[in-house]
Motif scaffolding. Sequence first.
Motif, short mmCIF file in Angstrom:
data_model
loop_
_atom_site.label_atom_id
_atom_site.label_comp_id
_atom_site.label_asym_id
_atom_site.label_seq_id
_atom_site.Cartn_x
_atom_site.Cartn_y
_atom_site.Cartn_z
N GLU A 18 -18.99 -18.25 -19.32
CA GLU A 18 -20.55 -19.53 -19.86
C GLU A 18 -20.92 -19.73 -18.70
O GLU A 18 -19.74 -20.38 -17.79
CB GLU A 18 -20.26 -20.41 -20.79
N GLU A 40 -16.15 -14.48 -23.04
CA GLU A 40 -16.97 -14.81 -22.42
C GLU A 40 -17.25 -16.12 -21.80
O GLU A 40 -16.90 -16.56 -22.08
CB GLU A 40 -17.15 -15.22 -23.90
N THR A 90 -28.15 -18.89 -23.36
CA THR A 90 -28.28 -16.85 -23.08
C THR A 90 -28.85 -16.64 -21.91
O THR A 90 -29.53 -18.24 -20.93
CB THR A 90 -30.56 -16.73 -24.14
N ALA A 131 -19.90 -21.28 -27.29
CA ALA A 131 -20.43 -22.19 -26.14
C ALA A 131 -19.94 -23.68 -26.85
O ALA A 131 -19.21 -23.99 -25.49
CB ALA A 131 -21.70 -21.53 -25.86
N THR A 164 -27.74 -17.63 -32.41
CA THR A 164 -27.67 -17.57 -33.78
C THR A 164 -26.70 -18.89 -33.37
O THR A 164 -26.32 -19.40 -32.48
CB THR A 164 -26.67 -16.42 -34.12
N ALA A 177 -31.22 -13.52 -30.09
CA ALA A 177 -29.97 -14.45 -29.64
C ALA A 177 -28.83 -15.47 -29.96
O ALA A 177 -28.03 -16.18 -30.10
CB ALA A 177 -30.27 -14.40 -27.53
N GLU A 183 -23.42 -18.26 -34.63
CA GLU A 183 -21.95 -18.07 -34.11
C GLU A 183 -22.06 -18.36 -32.14
O GLU A 183 -21.27 -18.85 -31.79
CB GLU A 183 -21.90 -16.41 -34.35
N ARG A 184 -22.93 -18.32 -32.19
CA ARG A 184 -23.73 -18.12 -30.08
C ARG A 184 -23.34 -19.75 -30.16
O ARG A 184 -22.80 -20.41 -28.96
CB ARG A 184 -24.90 -17.69 -29.69
#
Length: 291
Positions: free
Chosen positions: A112, A110, A130, A150, A143, A141, A145-146
């Motif tokens: 960033e 993922e 985002t 990050a 959340t 988006a 968790e996000r």
Amino acid sequence: MSLKIAITYGEALGLGPEILRGLFGQGRFDPADFVLFGSRAVLDLAGLETREVPSEIEASFEDLSAATRACLSGECRALVTGPIDKTRWHRAGVFYTGQTEVLSALTGAEAEMLFVASNELCEWRVLLLTRHIPLREVSAALTAERIEAATLTARGFLSRQLGINNPKIAIAGINPHAGDGGSIGGEEILLEPILRKLEVSGCFSPDALWVEASRAYLAGREQAYDLYLAPYHDQILPLIKTISDFRAINVSIGLPFIRTSPDHGVGYSLVGTGKADWEPFAKAIEYALRN
């Protein structure tokens, strides 16, 4: 001898080839440190190793893919990419929203999107929580968790690459005045538990946070925070581009290698005019070389 850096010029009809021709032509960088993924018909420089990639779909996409594979194989240690034309990608059937998303797909990691503006005295770092999504989808988006994923990726990068342990991190709110205690939206209140867990300061009112950060940058002062988290693309990018005079760079972190890119587009209207600014591309190359 250290491994070379992979480099692409991006869209062949844009500013990428012209800028690289100028930077290498004036001796700003040693061609022996790089491998260019692209066409010799577009950019042929003495001493610059060039890999011509068969183009079955879209040339700049194929160049990016080949350069990424070279980094994954260990042949190259970092990647610098020129600006691409996403409209041409979409017409050719390449439906990624940007090069960052291609890198994530090819590496399985993922990526960033970290923006870095630097001058002689200080550095300002902003990570987008985002990226290229409609504004109406931003709240859903963001959340816990996000934000956690990050933030942990960013902490690792700051520690390993920049030697910043226990970095100070701040986050801007999504709503005006960071929601004013829930009277202008409740997203910020919902994020309080994860921000406490991660020891991230905020959410701060966006207008106050970004004004203070931009003032510090313009004055050459050290930023109050080592990293800033921005909830969505256009909350911060117009400001950081303006403040840095379009000389901020995009750094993809979370990948098995460093990728950098100038923070500007293909610039069709500037091609051949002699008005293109070479510094953003130069800064992207310099950042890759030292990291």
